[in-house]
Design an enzyme around this catalytic site. Sequence first.
Site, PDB file in Angstrom:
ATOM      1  N   TYR A 148     -45.990  88.044  68.909  1.00  0.00           N
ATOM      2  CA  TYR A 148     -45.876  86.501  68.210  1.00  0.00           C
ATOM      3  C   TYR A 148     -44.502  85.828  68.676  1.00  0.00           C
ATOM      4  O   TYR A 148     -44.472  84.683  68.573  1.00  0.00           O
ATOM      5  CB  TYR A 148     -45.942  86.700  66.812  1.00  0.00           C
ATOM      6  CG  TYR A 148     -47.597  86.903  66.728  1.00  0.00           C
ATOM      7  CD1 TYR A 148     -48.305  85.625  66.402  1.00  0.00           C
ATOM      8  CD2 TYR A 148     -48.183  87.914  66.471  1.00  0.00           C
ATOM      9  CE1 TYR A 148     -49.854  85.635  66.148  1.00  0.00           C
ATOM     10  CE2 TYR A 148     -49.688  87.975  66.140  1.00  0.00           C
ATOM     11  CZ  TYR A 148     -50.360  86.791  66.044  1.00  0.00           C
ATOM     12  OH  TYR A 148     -51.602  86.884  65.917  1.00  0.00           O
ATOM     13  N   ASP A 170     -52.331  94.225  61.836  1.00  0.00           N
ATOM     14  CA  ASP A 170     -52.646  95.181  63.108  1.00  0.00           C
ATOM     15  C   ASP A 170     -51.967  94.914  64.409  1.00  0.00           C
ATOM     16  O   ASP A 170     -52.475  95.491  65.324  1.00  0.00           O
ATOM     17  CB  ASP A 170     -54.293  95.134  63.039  1.00  0.00           C
ATOM     18  CG  ASP A 170     -54.671  93.798  63.612  1.00  0.00           C
ATOM     19  OD1 ASP A 170     -53.753  92.692  63.874  1.00  0.00           O
ATOM     20  OD2 ASP A 170     -55.825  93.642  63.687  1.00  0.00           O
TER      21      ASP A 170
END
Length: 441
Positions: free
Chosen positions: A264, A170
């Site tokens: 990330y 997600d």
Amino acid sequence: MKKFSITVAGGGSTFTPGIILMLVENLDRFPIKEIKLYDNDKGRQSTIAGACEILLKEKAPDIKFIQTVDPEEAFSNIDFVMAHIRAGKYAMREQDEKIPLKHGVVGQETCGPGGISYGMRSIGPVLELIDYMEKYSPDAWFLNYSNPAAIVAEATRRLRPNSNILNICDMPIGIEELMASSIGLTSRKEMEVKYYGLNHFGWWFDIRDKQGNDLLPQIREHVSKYGYVTADESKQHSDASWNSTFAKAKDVQALDPDTLPNTYLKYYFYPDYEVGHSNPEHTRTNEVMEGREKFIFTECQKIIDNQTSEGTELTIDEHASYIVDLARAIAFNTKERMLLIVENNGAVSNFEPTAMVEVPCLVGSQGPEPLVMGEIPRFQKGLMEQQVAVEKLVVDAWYEKSYQKLWQALTLSKIVPSAQVAKDILDDLYEANKDYWPELS
Ligand code: NAD
Ligand code: G6P
Ligand code: MN
């Protein structure tokens, strides 16, 4: 319209109530006959399930509901498994974060040593769930978002190549919502994107509106000033630490003027900064336990005590409606365009064919059809080659029960400074995970 039966595996997850409320909100698009919650921790699940049962009775009394820890009951007569298990729960996530930090290395749920450690715990239990599904409902589909999705996806590609599995994350969805709000759009669905990478390791390189106008320069301008922080806060990722992750995207995007990065990537580009800004005594897991977990379990207990959801502060996880989009795509052959984690097979044409990459796919009743993203630049390719090797070595290590391969995986991780540090971290993680990892030799 056909009504579907769903098993939520990891029924005791903090995300379960929000997803149940979201499913109820979407019944006109995706009719449901039965919802079953399955977990291997009866006590944890019973609080969540007790509240979900009351919520469903009040909002959608026609839906049959059960909670169970019996695989046969859970996986018989179903169309979809929605899997979000956390092998080892928060106690082990805490170890994944704190052990590397003790050695001066980033400690993170899915990146670097923490992600490798979690991968070694997750592979077996996820394969077990797939096997239950295939035994009791062989035509069902397994929608997986259990982490670390990159390593789990590689394991399923290799070890369950013929199973009906879709791996999804997600984070791109959350980031796309922020991108949309940064340029005044009301929904990410007004954008069509091109993206390539591995899970939690990718880049957008083309973003257009439905008329084909290029939106990327405008979004980049925002991100180069504010990262992904916008006036419209992300609901799921609203804690202060998520806000600093979104802000840090400003520094992550600076590496490449042509793309927009997944958040990330900060762990790989700025590990020293991340370690410097971490408290080894109090990591993200502690925040989650004191925040989301406490809130969800308190609210669920209140619903059970009051025998009504009236006045509850639990809210629909609207952003999770991508799960309905995905299930609908399979069920109704909608050919919805979605980012999924799939075998490359030429989608990224200058990259390893057997890598599990995250790219846009058209999803229909036969599964995902990956779209060709073409050749990627040397910078991203170099990074991805290194990271995909880490992920494949972890699966090798799990399958072959090989200490050597796992040491190689840790050494190859961009976040780990040396083979010695890799070994020191590995030995501590192995000790902490002896109830979860295969015995290595
Ligand atoms: P959680 O610990 O609250 O819930 C996980 C549940 O899984 C627990 O109730 C646990 O008992 C259960 N479980 C563990 N092993 C099991 C097994 N073998 N069989 C059945 N049940 C088992 O965790 P959470 O924070 O709610 O997250 C759940 C999962 O969803 C995690 O893997 C998390 O990383 C993942 N997640 C993924 C995404 C994504 O983008 N893919 C997004 C959000 C969360
Ligand atoms: C994002 C990622 C998930 C990850 C989650 C962690 O949504 O896509 O893969 O599990 O963040 O969030 P948390 O709030 O548990 O740190
Ligand atoms: Mn994710």
